[in-house]
Scaffold this motif. Sequence first.
Motif, short mmCIF file in Angstrom:
data_model
loop_
_atom_site.label_atom_id
_atom_site.label_comp_id
_atom_site.label_asym_id
_atom_site.label_seq_id
_atom_site.Cartn_x
_atom_site.Cartn_y
_atom_site.Cartn_z
N LEU A 278 0.83 -1.21 0.00
CA LEU A 278 0.00 0.00 0.00
C LEU A 278 0.86 1.26 0.00
N GLN A 279 1.93 1.21 0.78
CA GLN A 279 2.82 2.37 0.82
C GLN A 279 3.46 2.59 -0.55
N LYS A 280 3.85 1.47 -1.19
CA LYS A 280 4.44 1.58 -2.52
C LYS A 280 3.44 2.15 -3.51
N GLU A 281 2.18 1.69 -3.42
CA GLU A 281 1.15 2.20 -4.32
C GLU A 281 0.89 3.68 -4.09
N VAL A 282 0.87 4.07 -2.81
CA VAL A 282 0.65 5.49 -2.49
C VAL A 282 1.78 6.35 -3.04
N GLU A 283 2.99 5.85 -2.84
CA GLU A 283 4.14 6.61 -3.33
C GLU A 283 4.13 6.70 -4.85
N ARG A 284 3.75 5.58 -5.47
CA ARG A 284 3.69 5.61 -6.94
C ARG A 284 2.64 6.57 -7.44
N MET A 285 1.46 6.57 -6.79
CA MET A 285 0.42 7.51 -7.19
C MET A 285 0.83 8.95 -6.92
N ASN A 286 1.51 9.16 -5.78
CA ASN A 286 2.02 10.51 -5.50
C ASN A 286 3.03 10.94 -6.54
N ALA A 287 3.90 9.99 -6.91
CA ALA A 287 4.89 10.32 -7.92
C ALA A 287 4.23 10.64 -9.26
N LEU A 288 3.20 9.85 -9.61
CA LEU A 288 2.50 10.12 -10.87
C LEU A 288 1.80 11.47 -10.84
N THR A 289 1.16 11.78 -9.69
CA THR A 289 0.48 13.09 -9.58
C THR A 289 1.47 14.24 -9.65
N GLN A 290 2.57 14.05 -8.91
CA GLN A 290 3.60 15.10 -8.93
C GLN A 290 4.20 15.24 -10.32
#
Length: 488
Positions: A278-290
């Motif tokens: 979940l943390q990896k998914e959150v970070e990936r989504m944050n990275a995509l948004t950023q």
Amino acid sequence: MYKVAKASEYLVITGGWIPDMKIAKKSWIFPGQSYTVVDVSPVNYTFEVQAMSAEKLPFVLPAVFTIGPRVEDEASLLKYAQLMSCHDKHSHHVTELVQGVIEGETRVLAASMTMEEIFKGTKEFKQEVFEKVQLELNQFGLLIYNANVKQLVDVRGHEYFSYLGQKTQMEAANQAKIDVAEAKMKGEIGSKLREGQTLQNAAKIDAETRIVSTQREGEGKKQEIKVTTEVKVYENEKEAEVAEANSKLAMKKAGWAKEAQVAEVEASKAVAMRDAELQKEVERMNALTQTEKLKAEFLTKATVEYETKVQEANWELYKKQKAAEAYLYQKEKEAEAQRAVAEATFYQRKQLVDGDLYARKKEAEGLIALAEAQGTQIRTLLEAFGGNYAAFRDYLMISGGMYQEIAKINADAVHGLQPKISIWTNGSGESGGDGDSSGANAMKEVAGVYKMLPPLLKTVHDQTGMLPPAWMGTFADSDPAAPTAKWI
């Protein structure tokens, strides 16, 4: 006169210049000769032969025999012409003759076979009947062209084949029920198997569809860094597969132990893995948004941060996996140590039990040897005393000190006793010299009995301490040894 027979006929000629008879299809008939036309076409004879099997079960055998003269053999044809040409083939005489031969041979053959053999071996039974009947018909020059034995028929009152058919029908019905049940079971199992495979394939396709959809979405959002994004996605997929494989391996190892602590480790590890994912998914989504917001200018920074987070998550996952493996290894070693301690304890107890068993065995052997020695001694002593059991018993009592022990026990029993002996008189010497009457003598005897009671009761009191009842009297207190008593 010249005669010609038809295709299915022969001329039988007798008379002058013919020693016996002549068989011909065409011939001159001279004076002094006579001829007869013999039809050699076969005839069907239908019978219902009643026979009885070896078990004395009657049955009816319907049969159809096609019988005719043996035309290819001239001797048989002459024999037929001599014996049968005088009768019509359809006459009652010929029918009875053929039927008698067939019934006789059929009954003899059926009597030597069981009903089951006749029923199951219809072909062999037919062949046997055919051969035996043919032997009998050879003497009449007849040949069986065809024999058709129909199905056996029950005799009324003996429905053997009906019951046998019902039995076969019931067996077939029961077998059909069993087959239906087995087919139903296979259908249900196959249906459940197909449903499970369908669900598995659907889940697999759904997962592949999600992966493809994610890849395409990433391609649309990262057109400018397409190559880099695909490489990262591929690496993430491989890492996810490795993490999944490692998690499955850890789950299998934890399942082998089947202990509560290992289950707790598995649960905590699964929670940690889920948290990391979940943390990896959150970070990936944050990275995509950023990345979407900053686009080109912050693309490098976002990519580096994303990779850093992924590496950290992988590092955390790796540490937790190693910790779980170390804990599992520790538990396995502890289990091995406990098993070794248990084996040592078992070996020690086994040695103690074996030692105790050996000691008891030797003790039993000693008792057996002692008993055998004592038995030998007793037999030797009895033989020495000539079988006199009383003498042997006295010897044992003397040698064992039994008489001395009895004397000692008797002495101890009477030791310390102090018996008191008192002598009393009734005063019989003080009677008058002038002579008493018989009544006075009787009163003296009564008085003597009365005088005897005080010393008797006193003696009982001295020996046992018991006092007479109050209604009888009491002893004087002044002198306990005095024989006087106060009576009520």
